[in-house]
Design an enzyme around this catalytic site. Sequence first.
Site, mmCIF file in Angstrom:
data_model
loop_
_atom_site.group_PDB
_atom_site.id
_atom_site.type_symbol
_atom_site.label_atom_id
_atom_site.label_comp_id
_atom_site.label_asym_id
_atom_site.label_seq_id
_atom_site.Cartn_x
_atom_site.Cartn_y
_atom_site.Cartn_z
ATOM 1 N N LYS A 63 0.876 -1.172 0.000
ATOM 2 C CA LYS A 63 0.000 0.000 0.000
ATOM 3 C C LYS A 63 0.914 1.223 0.000
ATOM 4 C CE LYS A 63 -4.250 1.114 2.365
ATOM 5 N NZ LYS A 63 -4.987 1.569 1.202
HETATM 6 N N1 PMP Z 1 -7.924 -1.875 -3.152
HETATM 7 C C1 PMP Z 1 -7.292 -0.699 -3.031
HETATM 8 C C2 PMP Z 1 -6.568 -0.133 -4.206
HETATM 9 C C3 PMP Z 1 -7.327 0.001 -1.804
HETATM 10 O O1 PMP Z 1 -6.712 1.177 -1.670
HETATM 11 C C4 PMP Z 1 -8.035 -0.549 -0.719
HETATM 12 C C5 PMP Z 1 -8.106 0.186 0.593
HETATM 13 N N2 PMP Z 1 -7.027 -0.153 1.401
HETATM 14 C C6 PMP Z 1 -8.675 -1.783 -0.891
HETATM 15 C C7 PMP Z 1 -8.595 -2.421 -2.126
HETATM 16 C C8 PMP Z 1 -9.408 -2.436 0.232
HETATM 17 O O2 PMP Z 1 -8.479 -2.886 1.197
HETATM 18 P P1 PMP Z 1 -8.883 -3.049 2.737
HETATM 19 O O3 PMP Z 1 -10.126 -3.842 2.762
HETATM 20 O O4 PMP Z 1 -7.727 -3.790 3.310
HETATM 21 O O5 PMP Z 1 -9.055 -1.694 3.285
#
Ligand code: PMP
Length: 295
Positions: free
Chosen positions: A153
Amino acid sequence: MYYTADSQIFVDGKWVKPAEATVSLFSQTMHYGMSIFEGIRSYANPDGHTIFKAKEHYERLHEGCELLYMKVPYTVEELIAINEELLERNGLTNAYVRPLVYSGEHMSLNPSTTFGFMMAAWEWDKYHGNNGIRVMTSSFERPNPKSIHMRAKAGGHYVNSVISTREAKLKGFDEALLYDHDRYLAEASSANVFLQKGDMLVTPQVGNILPGITRATIIELARSQGIEVIETRLREEDVKSADSMFFVGTAAEVVGVSLLDEYEFPVKWENSIGAKLGAAYSKLVRSSDQRIVAV
Ligand code: PMP
C-alpha cells in the site's frame, strides 16, 4: 476535518499537534512516492471499542515496507499499542486511523536508509455514504503487477487511484472501476469488488489487486452463511451481466453499486447478497468479540 487545535498525532516517538508537525521537503517520499500506509477503522462496541483486524493491517504495513526496502521502526504489537494510545489521547472510539511510514531526506533513487513514522486518527463516515453509487469503467488500467508490488500500500501507487477517481467524477459518476493490463477485472480506486451471479458471489482472484482485509472478511462471512464465493478472472461481459455489484474496503465498508456506465444491475440492493453481507459486516465490526459464527 482531520484534526482540531486539540488533536494529537504520533510522530517519531512524540505526541505532537498536527499543525506543528514537520517533514523535510527533501524526503524521498515527497518526490518519488516512497511511503507505505494503512487505513484502519476502530469501532465502538458494548465493551468499549475494537480496532478491526489491527494485527492484519499492521502486518501488511510491515510487509509493504519490506517490499519497498523501507523499515517500520516498531513491531506489530508496538504499533497496536501506539494506535490504542492515539485513540485514548484523542477521545475517539469510532475512528479512521492512518499510519504512514515515510523516507528521510534522500534525493537519489537508491532506497533511503532513514525513515519517519506518523499515526493520526479522526472520525470519518463511510467513504461513499449511501448505497446505490454510480460507477464508471475507467479509461485507466490498474498498474501492471510486473511494474509494482500489488501487495504494497504505497503512496505512489495512489496516483492511479486519484486520476481514475477524478475522471469518474468529471463524467458525473461516484467511483471508477478498473481493469488490469490484460483487461481482466481488478478493483475500484480504493476498494475491492464483488459481483452477484444468481445465488453466488464472484470476485477477482489475487495477483492484480490489493488483497483487501475487508475482502477476506466478506469472503469468510459469505462462506459462514453458506454462500458460495468464487475467486477468478473476470471479463467485462461477466461484469455487465451480473445481477448485482458491490465494493468493499476499510474506508468504504460495503457499498452497493446501482449503475455501471449504462448498465443497471437488475437486483435491487435491498434484495442482494451484498446487502445481507453488508449488514453482517456492520454487526461484526461493532461486536465485542468480532467472531464470525457459521449459520
Ligand atoms: N484496493 C485498493 C486499491 C485500496 O486502496 C483498498 C483500501 N485499502 C482496498 C482495495 C481495500 O483494502 P482493505 O479492505 O484492506 O481496506
